[in-house]
Design an enzyme around this catalytic site. Structure first.
Site, short mmCIF file in Angstrom:
data_model
loop_
_atom_site.label_atom_id
_atom_site.label_comp_id
_atom_site.label_asym_id
_atom_site.label_seq_id
_atom_site.Cartn_x
_atom_site.Cartn_y
_atom_site.Cartn_z
N SER A 130 0.69 -1.14 -0.19
CA SER A 130 0.04 0.15 -0.01
C SER A 130 0.87 1.51 0.07
O SER A 130 0.35 2.29 -0.45
CB SER A 130 -0.89 0.11 1.27
OG SER A 130 -0.45 0.21 2.40
N LYS B 124 0.92 4.55 6.78
CA LYS B 124 0.07 5.55 5.90
C LYS B 124 0.74 6.74 5.74
O LYS B 124 1.33 7.38 6.81
CB LYS B 124 -1.32 5.62 5.84
CG LYS B 124 -2.20 4.22 5.99
CD LYS B 124 -2.29 3.42 4.51
CE LYS B 124 -2.89 1.99 4.81
NZ LYS B 124 -2.66 0.99 3.72
#
Length: 181
Positions: free
Chosen positions: A39, A76
């Protein structure tokens, strides 16, 4: 005999101090973490190991580690801070109406043959459900925008769930580096 006991005691004290220091550093200052999944590619790759710093509040575009569930942490990038209005339009990030460049996405954008890297959305169209990032929360996105479970799916992240920020890859050694903004 007494000299041997003193030497053993000195070694035991040194060992205990080392354990306490390691515990304090790991609990309150920094801890290692392993990247799992794609990701955050191309910035971070699966199985890279990083140091997470537990000091200070996250800033826009910092990479953070947070507790997504009781047994799973996510890595993230911070996009929106409390009170920010976040929107994507035509693959451009707008925060509070101002366009922002995201140089960490340049490599990925060059590889796109159709469509956009980041689809258009407003915060109210995500699980955040409001026009602004709620107080006490941040809005995060993975750099691999087409393959990331992030705030577009899980909503805003409570600041108390943040483990810390990360900028240093220490393993594998060939990938060792400090990640810039």
């Amino acid at each position: 005999m007494v000299k041997e006991r003193n030497e053993i005691w000195e070694w035991a004290k040194a060992f205990l101090i080392a354990i306490v220091l390691a515990f304090v550093v790991r609990s309150f200052l920094m801890t290692p973490i392993e990247v799992k999944g794609a990701s955050m590619e191309p910035t971070l790759h699966s199985q890279e190991r990083m140091f997470v710093t537990k000091i200070g509040d996250p800033k826009r575009f910092d990479i953070v580690v947070f507790h997504a569930t009781e047994d799973k942490d996510y890595i993230k990038r911070v996009i929106g801070l409390p009170g920010d209005r976040v929107e994507y339009k035509d693959d451009v990030l707008y925060i509070n109406g101002k366009p922002y460049e995201e140089p960490y996405l340049d490599e990925s954008k060059k590889l796109i043959t159709h469509g956009q890297l980041t689809g258009s959305f407003t915060l109210s169209e995500t699980p955040v459900g409001s026009d602004v990032v709620p107080e006490g929360h941040i809005f995060v996105l993975g750099d691999n925008r087409r393959n990331s479970k992030d705030s577009r799916h899980i909503g805003a992240v409570p600041i108390e769930n943040i483990v810390g920020t990360t900028k240093v890859i220490f393993y594998p050694f060939k990938n060792m580096k400090i990640i810039g903004d």
